[in-house]
Enzyme design. Structure first.
Site, PDB file in Angstrom:
ATOM      1  N   VAL A  59       0.472  -1.014  -0.100  1.00  0.00           N
ATOM      2  CA  VAL A  59       0.131  -0.043  -0.030  1.00  0.00           C
ATOM      3  C   VAL A  59       0.792   0.919   0.023  1.00  0.00           C
ATOM      4  O   VAL A  59       0.273   2.038  -0.302  1.00  0.00           O
ATOM      5  CB  VAL A  59      -0.891   0.152   0.992  1.00  0.00           C
ATOM      6  CG1 VAL A  59      -1.606  -1.103   1.581  1.00  0.00           C
ATOM      7  CG2 VAL A  59      -0.130  -0.050   2.631  1.00  0.00           C
ATOM      8  N   ASN A  85      -6.937  -2.658   6.278  1.00  0.00           N
ATOM      9  CA  ASN A  85      -5.466  -3.274   7.063  1.00  0.00           C
ATOM     10  C   ASN A  85      -4.507  -2.544   7.637  1.00  0.00           C
ATOM     11  O   ASN A  85      -4.142  -3.206   8.487  1.00  0.00           O
ATOM     12  CB  ASN A  85      -6.690  -4.655   7.914  1.00  0.00           C
ATOM     13  CG  ASN A  85      -5.597  -5.533   8.429  1.00  0.00           C
ATOM     14  OD1 ASN A  85      -5.660  -4.613  10.316  1.00  0.00           O
ATOM     15  ND2 ASN A  85      -4.098  -6.236   8.469  1.00  0.00           N
ATOM     16  N   SER A 135      -7.320   2.453  15.211  1.00  0.00           N
ATOM     17  CA  SER A 135      -7.168   1.652  16.651  1.00  0.00           C
ATOM     18  C   SER A 135      -7.572   2.856  17.778  1.00  0.00           C
ATOM     19  O   SER A 135      -7.228   3.811  17.554  1.00  0.00           O
ATOM     20  CB  SER A 135      -5.197   1.901  16.476  1.00  0.00           C
ATOM     21  OG  SER A 135      -4.728   2.054  18.087  1.00  0.00           O
ATOM     22  N   TYR A 149       2.325   6.215  15.515  1.00  0.00           N
ATOM     23  CA  TYR A 149       1.746   5.023  15.420  1.00  0.00           C
ATOM     24  C   TYR A 149       0.376   5.844  15.116  1.00  0.00           C
ATOM     25  O   TYR A 149      -0.986   6.169  15.155  1.00  0.00           O
ATOM     26  CB  TYR A 149       0.910   3.959  16.036  1.00  0.00           C
ATOM     27  CG  TYR A 149       0.817   2.861  15.517  1.00  0.00           C
ATOM     28  CD1 TYR A 149       0.249   2.043  14.757  1.00  0.00           C
ATOM     29  CD2 TYR A 149      -0.285   2.814  16.594  1.00  0.00           C
ATOM     30  CE1 TYR A 149      -0.238   1.157  14.852  1.00  0.00           C
ATOM     31  CE2 TYR A 149      -1.173   1.835  16.829  1.00  0.00           C
ATOM     32  CZ  TYR A 149      -1.487   0.614  15.815  1.00  0.00           C
ATOM     33  OH  TYR A 149      -2.047   0.024  15.333  1.00  0.00           O
ATOM     34  N   SER A 152      -1.166   8.530  12.375  1.00  0.00           N
ATOM     35  CA  SER A 152      -1.801   7.240  11.768  1.00  0.00           C
ATOM     36  C   SER A 152      -2.930   7.006  11.772  1.00  0.00           C
ATOM     37  O   SER A 152      -4.028   6.772  11.144  1.00  0.00           O
ATOM     38  CB  SER A 152      -0.808   6.905  11.329  1.00  0.00           C
ATOM     39  OG  SER A 152      -0.671   5.910  12.019  1.00  0.00           O
TER      40      SER A 152
END
Length: 241
Positions: A59, A85, A135, A149, A152
Site C-alpha cells: 500500500v 487493514n 486503533s 502510530y 496515523s
C-alpha cells in the site's frame, strides 16, 4: 456473494477477516506485501479450501496499489468491499524518532489507506463499502512512546468521515472505520505491556482477532447498511474507563 479485498492479510486481524468473509462464501482477495508473508495464509487456505486468492500488494507503493486493484477487476469484474487493514507499529521516543521513521508509519498506516480507498472508490458501484482499521491508540495511550502510530490512526478517523461525506450520497459507497482495542496477534513482542492494560479493560481480557473480524463483517454487510462516516470502537470497554 461479494468481492472482498483485505489488505495486510498475512496474520492477525487481516487474516482473521479474510477467513471470516471466505467462510461466509464471499470471494476474497488477500493483499500480501511479500511472498514470504503468504505462508500462514497459504496453510489456512489449503486446510479449509477457502475461496481466498492472495495478491501482491504494497500500500506504500502507488504502482502496486494500481496493479492489485486491476488484478482483482480482471478476475472478479468488481470490488464490493475494501478492508484497509495494512499497517505497521512504531515504538520510538519522540525525541529520538527520525523523519524517515515517522514518515514510514504515516505513509503505510494513513496514506496507504487513502491510496487504496481512492483506487477502489473510482471503480466501486453503489452499495459498496470501505472499512478502515484504525486503533484505540488514536483515542488513548498505552504508556508507550507511539507518536507516529497514534497520529496515523487518529488521522484515519478524519479520513473516514471525509470520504463518507464525499462518496456516500454521490456514489453510494459507505465508508466507516473500526478502532480495535488490544489484540495479542497484532502486537507481537508487546504482550507484557498488553497484560498491564487488563485493569483498564471492562471485560478483563485481551480481544480475539475473530471478534474484530465479526465487527468488520457487520459493517460491510446488510446489517450495517445505514451506517456511514462512523468509527466503531471494539475494545472490551477500555475507552470507557
Amino acid at each position: 456473494m461479494s468481492v472482498i479485498v483485505v489488505t495486510g492479510s498475512s496474520s492477525g486481524i487481516g487474516l482473521a477477516t479474510a477467513v471470516h468473509f471466505a467462510r461466509l462464501g464471499h470471494e476474497v482477495y488477500a493483499g500480501l506485501r511479500t511472498p514470504a508473508a503468504a505462508s500462514e495464509l497459504t496453510n489456512v487456505i489449503a486446510a479449509d479450501t477457502l475461496p481466498i486468492r492472495p495478491i501482491a500488494l504494497d500500500v506504500d507503493d502507488d504502482a502496486s496499489v494500481a496493479r492489485a486493484v486491476q488484478e482483482v477487476l480482471s478476475q472478479a469484474r468488481r470490488i464490493d468491499v475494501l478492508v484497509n487493514n495494512a499497517g505497521i507499529g512504531s515504538v520510538v521516543p519522540a525525541t529520538r524518532e527520525t523523519p524517515d521513521e515517522f514518515r514510514r508509519v504515516i505513509d503505510i498506516n494513513l496514506s496507504g489507506c487513502y491510496w487504496m480507498a481512492q483506487a477502489c472508490g473510482r471503480v466501486m458501484q453503489p452499495g459498496s463499502s470501505i472499512i478502515n482499521i484504525s486503533s484505540v491508540l488514536g483515542l488513548t495511550t498505552v504508556g508507550l512512546p507511539q507518536a507516529a502510530y497514534a497520529a496515523s490512526k487518529a488521522g484515519l478517523f478524519g479520513l473516514t468521515r471525509d470520504l463518507a461525506q464525499q462518496w456516500t450520497s454521490r456514489k453510494g459507497i459507505r465508508v466507516n472505520a473500526i478502532a480495535p482495542g488490544f489484540f495479542y496477534s497484532e502486537m507481537p513482542g508487546l504482550e507484557q505491556h498488553l497484560d498491564a492494560q487488563l485493569p483498564r479493560i471492562l471485560m478483563g481480557r485481551i480481544g480475539d482477532a475473530d471478534e474484530l473480524a465479526a465487527a468488520v463483517v457487520f459493517l460491510a454487510g446488510d446489517a450495517g447498511s445505514y451506517i456511514t462516516g462512523q468509527t466503531l470502537v471494539v475494545d472490551g470497554g477500555l475507552t470507557v474507563t
